[in-house]
Motif scaffolding. Sequence first.
Motif, PDB file in Angstrom:
ATOM      1  N   ALA A 177     -34.406 -18.475  20.798  1.00 50.69           N
ATOM      2  CA  ALA A 177     -35.166 -19.073  22.143  1.00 50.69           C
ATOM      3  C   ALA A 177     -35.696 -18.430  22.843  1.00 50.69           C
ATOM      4  O   ALA A 177     -36.519 -18.652  23.842  1.00 50.69           O
ATOM      5  N   THR A 178     -35.676 -16.891  22.497  1.00 46.24           N
ATOM      6  CA  THR A 178     -36.436 -16.137  23.247  1.00 46.24           C
ATOM      7  C   THR A 178     -37.992 -16.235  23.083  1.00 46.24           C
ATOM      8  O   THR A 178     -38.265 -16.013  22.005  1.00 46.24           O
ATOM      9  N   THR A 179     -38.723 -16.048  24.075  1.00 50.31           N
ATOM     10  CA  THR A 179     -40.191 -16.079  24.093  1.00 50.31           C
ATOM     11  C   THR A 179     -40.744 -14.850  24.753  1.00 50.31           C
ATOM     12  O   THR A 179     -41.975 -14.472  24.529  1.00 50.31           O
ATOM     13  N   MET A 180     -39.973 -14.134  25.377  1.00 49.52           N
ATOM     14  CA  MET A 180     -40.380 -12.735  26.100  1.00 49.52           C
ATOM     15  C   MET A 180     -39.408 -11.839  25.908  1.00 49.52           C
ATOM     16  O   MET A 180     -38.147 -11.987  26.334  1.00 49.52           O
ATOM     17  N   GLY A 181     -39.576 -10.605  25.350  1.00 53.79           N
ATOM     18  CA  GLY A 181     -38.375  -9.606  25.435  1.00 53.79           C
ATOM     19  C   GLY A 181     -38.548  -8.596  26.374  1.00 53.79           C
ATOM     20  O   GLY A 181     -39.519  -8.796  27.417  1.00 53.79           O
ATOM     21  N   PRO A 182     -37.876  -7.549  26.169  1.00 55.06           N
ATOM     22  CA  PRO A 182     -38.067  -6.470  27.407  1.00 55.06           C
ATOM     23  C   PRO A 182     -39.260  -5.579  27.174  1.00 55.06           C
ATOM     24  O   PRO A 182     -39.863  -5.858  26.358  1.00 55.06           O
ATOM     25  N   VAL A 183     -39.272  -4.837  28.251  1.00 53.59           N
ATOM     26  CA  VAL A 183     -40.421  -3.793  28.189  1.00 53.59           C
ATOM     27  C   VAL A 183     -39.632  -2.660  27.233  1.00 53.59           C
ATOM     28  O   VAL A 183     -38.560  -2.716  27.107  1.00 53.59           O
ATOM     29  N   ILE A 184     -40.666  -1.505  26.891  1.00 54.23           N
ATOM     30  CA  ILE A 184     -39.994  -0.712  25.873  1.00 54.23           C
ATOM     31  C   ILE A 184     -38.939   0.251  26.505  1.00 54.23           C
ATOM     32  O   ILE A 184     -38.080   0.699  25.569  1.00 54.23           O
ATOM     33  N   SER A 185     -39.215   0.876  27.697  1.00 55.91           N
ATOM     34  CA  SER A 185     -38.239   1.774  27.809  1.00 55.91           C
ATOM     35  C   SER A 185     -38.153   1.919  29.411  1.00 55.91           C
ATOM     36  O   SER A 185     -38.670   1.186  30.322  1.00 55.91           O
ATOM     37  N   GLN A 186     -36.895   2.586  30.028  1.00 55.53           N
ATOM     38  CA  GLN A 186     -36.557   2.713  31.288  1.00 55.53           C
ATOM     39  C   GLN A 186     -37.906   3.299  32.061  1.00 55.53           C
ATOM     40  O   GLN A 186     -38.100   2.912  33.152  1.00 55.53           O
ATOM     41  N   ARG A 187     -38.425   4.172  31.601  1.00 57.02           N
ATOM     42  CA  ARG A 187     -39.683   4.828  32.243  1.00 57.02           C
ATOM     43  C   ARG A 187     -40.746   3.745  32.365  1.00 57.02           C
ATOM     44  O   ARG A 187     -41.509   3.515  33.511  1.00 57.02           O
ATOM     45  N   GLN A 188     -41.194   2.880  31.365  1.00 56.18           N
ATOM     46  CA  GLN A 188     -42.214   1.962  31.433  1.00 56.18           C
ATOM     47  C   GLN A 188     -41.599   0.686  32.537  1.00 56.18           C
ATOM     48  O   GLN A 188     -42.446   0.452  33.285  1.00 56.18           O
ATOM     49  N   MET A 189     -40.356   0.564  32.582  1.00 56.42           N
ATOM     50  CA  MET A 189     -39.960  -0.440  33.326  1.00 56.42           C
ATOM     51  C   MET A 189     -40.034   0.021  35.027  1.00 56.42           C
ATOM     52  O   MET A 189     -40.399  -0.600  35.808  1.00 56.42           O
ATOM     53  N   GLU A 190     -39.561   1.386  35.014  1.00 57.66           N
ATOM     54  CA  GLU A 190     -40.130   1.802  36.330  1.00 57.66           C
ATOM     55  C   GLU A 190     -41.296   1.929  36.774  1.00 57.66           C
ATOM     56  O   GLU A 190     -41.603   1.517  37.954  1.00 57.66           O
ATOM     57  N   ARG A 191     -42.277   2.213  36.039  1.00 56.07           N
ATOM     58  CA  ARG A 191     -43.409   2.384  36.353  1.00 56.07           C
ATOM     59  C   ARG A 191     -44.260   0.746  36.502  1.00 56.07           C
ATOM     60  O   ARG A 191     -44.889   0.796  37.391  1.00 56.07           O
ATOM     61  N   ILE A 192     -43.828  -0.270  35.836  1.00 57.92           N
ATOM     62  CA  ILE A 192     -44.116  -1.438  36.195  1.00 57.92           C
ATOM     63  C   ILE A 192     -43.761  -1.800  37.639  1.00 57.92           C
ATOM     64  O   ILE A 192     -44.518  -2.485  38.180  1.00 57.92           O
ATOM     65  N   LEU A 193     -42.323  -1.559  37.733  1.00 60.55           N
ATOM     66  CA  LEU A 193     -41.704  -2.193  38.840  1.00 60.55           C
ATOM     67  C   LEU A 193     -42.464  -1.407  40.056  1.00 60.55           C
ATOM     68  O   LEU A 193     -42.772  -1.875  41.291  1.00 60.55           O
ATOM     69  N   GLY A 194     -42.822  -0.083  39.999  1.00 65.31           N
ATOM     70  CA  GLY A 194     -43.772   0.547  40.824  1.00 65.31           C
ATOM     71  C   GLY A 194     -45.025  -0.065  41.269  1.00 65.31           C
ATOM     72  O   GLY A 194     -45.540  -0.254  42.266  1.00 65.31           O
ATOM     73  N   TYR A 195     -45.633  -0.874  40.328  1.00 59.57           N
ATOM     74  CA  TYR A 195     -47.063  -1.389  40.249  1.00 59.57           C
ATOM     75  C   TYR A 195     -46.798  -2.551  41.074  1.00 59.57           C
ATOM     76  O   TYR A 195     -47.525  -3.108  42.067  1.00 59.57           O
ATOM     77  N   ILE A 196     -45.481  -3.271  40.728  1.00 54.81           N
ATOM     78  CA  ILE A 196     -45.279  -4.557  41.637  1.00 54.81           C
ATOM     79  C   ILE A 196     -45.052  -4.364  42.799  1.00 54.81           C
ATOM     80  O   ILE A 196     -45.607  -4.960  43.911  1.00 54.81           O
ATOM     81  N   ASP A 197     -44.356  -3.196  43.170  1.00 57.45           N
ATOM     82  CA  ASP A 197     -44.288  -2.721  44.667  1.00 57.45           C
ATOM     83  C   ASP A 197     -45.466  -2.552  45.274  1.00 57.45           C
ATOM     84  O   ASP A 197     -45.801  -3.124  46.534  1.00 57.45           O
ATOM     85  N   ALA A 198     -46.560  -1.861  44.659  1.00 56.86           N
ATOM     86  CA  ALA A 198     -47.638  -1.482  45.359  1.00 56.86           C
ATOM     87  C   ALA A 198     -48.523  -2.644  45.698  1.00 56.86           C
ATOM     88  O   ALA A 198     -49.053  -2.708  46.327  1.00 56.86           O
ATOM     89  N   GLY A 199     -48.588  -3.672  44.617  1.00 55.02           N
ATOM     90  CA  GLY A 199     -49.117  -4.919  44.739  1.00 55.02           C
ATOM     91  C   GLY A 199     -48.569  -5.567  46.141  1.00 55.02           C
ATOM     92  O   GLY A 199     -49.492  -5.877  46.792  1.00 55.02           O
ATOM     93  N   ARG A 200     -47.382  -5.586  46.399  1.00 58.20           N
ATOM     94  CA  ARG A 200     -46.824  -6.361  47.437  1.00 58.20           C
ATOM     95  C   ARG A 200     -47.298  -5.510  48.664  1.00 58.20           C
ATOM     96  O   ARG A 200     -47.766  -6.028  49.568  1.00 58.20           O
ATOM     97  N   LYS A 201     -47.018  -4.145  48.704  1.00 56.79           N
ATOM     98  CA  LYS A 201     -47.443  -3.449  49.710  1.00 56.79           C
ATOM     99  C   LYS A 201     -49.032  -3.376  50.171  1.00 56.79           C
ATOM    100  O   LYS A 201     -49.609  -3.361  51.345  1.00 56.79           O
ATOM    101  N   GLU A 202     -49.710  -3.626  49.014  1.00 57.35           N
ATOM    102  CA  GLU A 202     -51.338  -3.651  49.384  1.00 57.35           C
ATOM    103  C   GLU A 202     -51.695  -5.235  49.957  1.00 57.35           C
ATOM    104  O   GLU A 202     -52.745  -5.279  50.064  1.00 57.35           O
ATOM    105  N   GLY A 203     -50.619  -6.187  49.934  1.00 60.50           N
ATOM    106  CA  GLY A 203     -50.816  -7.232  50.684  1.00 60.50           C
ATOM    107  C   GLY A 203     -51.132  -8.412  49.579  1.00 60.50           C
ATOM    108  O   GLY A 203     -51.504  -9.467  50.023  1.00 60.50           O
TER     109      GLY A 203
END
Length: 491
Positions: free
Chosen positions: A331-357
């Motif tokens: 049933a899965t149509t989207m899996g995880p991202v590859i690594s802890q490091r990538q996940m943190e990088r992506i979450l960092g971008y999401i944070d930056a997006g919110r902070k920039e408005g």
Amino acid sequence: MSSVLDTVDLSRTPTRLLIGGEWCESASGKRFATLNPATEEVLLEVAEAGAAEVDAAVDAAQAALRKGPWATMTGAERGRILHRLAALMRERSEELVLLESIDAGKPLAATRRMDLPAAIDCLEYYAGWADKITGEVVPTRRDALTYIHRVPVGVVGAIVPWNFPLMNAVWKVAPALACGCTVVLKPAELTPLSALWLGRAAIEAGLPAGVLNIVPGFGAGAGAALVSHPDIDKIAFTGSPQTGQFIMRAAAEHITHIGLELGGKSPCVVFADADLEAAIRQTSSGSFFNAGQVCSAATRVIVEDSIHDAFVEGLAKRAKTLRLGNPLDSATTMGPVISQRQMERILGYIDAGRKEGAQAVCGGHRVGNAGYFIEPTVFAGVGKTMKIAQEEIFGPVVSVMRFSDEEQALNLANGTAYSLAAAVWTRNIDRGHRMSHQLNAGTVWVNTYGPTDTRLPWGGMGGQSGIGRDLGRAAIDNYTEQKTVWLQTRA
Ligand code: ADP
């Protein structure tokens, strides 16, 4: 989440280095773990190549290039070996699909539908080329026969990333072998298993010893040793722009050929006259396929004012239908991202997006605490200079911007340092054609998003997307040199 090791038998998967036709440990005895990104459990430990093993692999590749069966083989014979390798992959595709899916965190269905068929098609395409690489007779003087033929460029150092581990490896290996080159392949440290599987199958298909050597290891170790090696004739790289820059500098030392397929920040321009439903559907898959870890992911969607709100709503609605989960669950149509490091990088971008408005219309968070899952995320209200509009995120995050006329759309679309791919949606054929010329991208899709084909060249127009082309006839040029022969006769 239950352990995949309860259901998947990995005991036959090769975990050693392949050098000169032999499977070996590294001299240091070092091994490194490869994880299942959906569960964070260790799948296998793999021998780690360092400079000494890269040296040995390059020596083996040089020897195989110059003497022995490979050097004297005809193109037709090389083609038959590649065909046999493709046939083995086809016969054992379920085993390979499973291995790739658990090592890279890809939904089984996606690996089955995309990665495997694309890799097999690529092998078969270049198998067909192997006996059709011809030269040219060029008339110059009556007392000479002057001609150009194509010879293998030599030993190829191929370095590939973890997002499409098998497919990216085959994109380099298949044309290189078709052209008579030999290869030292360094898979990404996060996903070494399918390359090792490929190495074993290649031997079974009859590829002579030393023609394909496989040296799993880290970028700073095996990777750096490979790109600075004096006896490598060409470096074929797919990966990040930062590593691409490093490689270009390293290649300068010995003036080695390079091909660099780097990043992307691909724009998708949607005009008000587009087929809205199709545009939403395909932008969603373009953005979230492989959890957004695609160099040509649709990361910047540029939408005409009058349909902007409907588009954003539709895209968010579609994103919410994606089923995040274990790649082995059908049933899965989207899996995880590859690594802890990538996940943190992506979450960092999401944070930056919110902070920039910018506004996260949906998603924006990690899911669970085991496995590297991130919700598909749609940002609206994104400004041209925001980090999320300029930098490659390599995750399931899409930025929507708005425009009011064609010039503004183009200005936004071409407003990054990337140039890999772009799309335009419009029912106006003149505009579609015009935009395809003006968009700065190696590939432009009109009224679709994302299709590629082995027969079509793939690569960036410079900058952060890199230089050179994979696939198509272009790859035959990549892995051959032109040699001119002037044969003097008595007229
Ligand atoms: P990412 O950051 O997305 O993992 P990289 O460009 O670092 O992308 O990785 C792509 C490939 O390049 C991997 O096989 C990696 O090991 C390799 N690599 C990373 N750094 C270097 C380097 N300095 N020299 C050669 N190869 C490298």
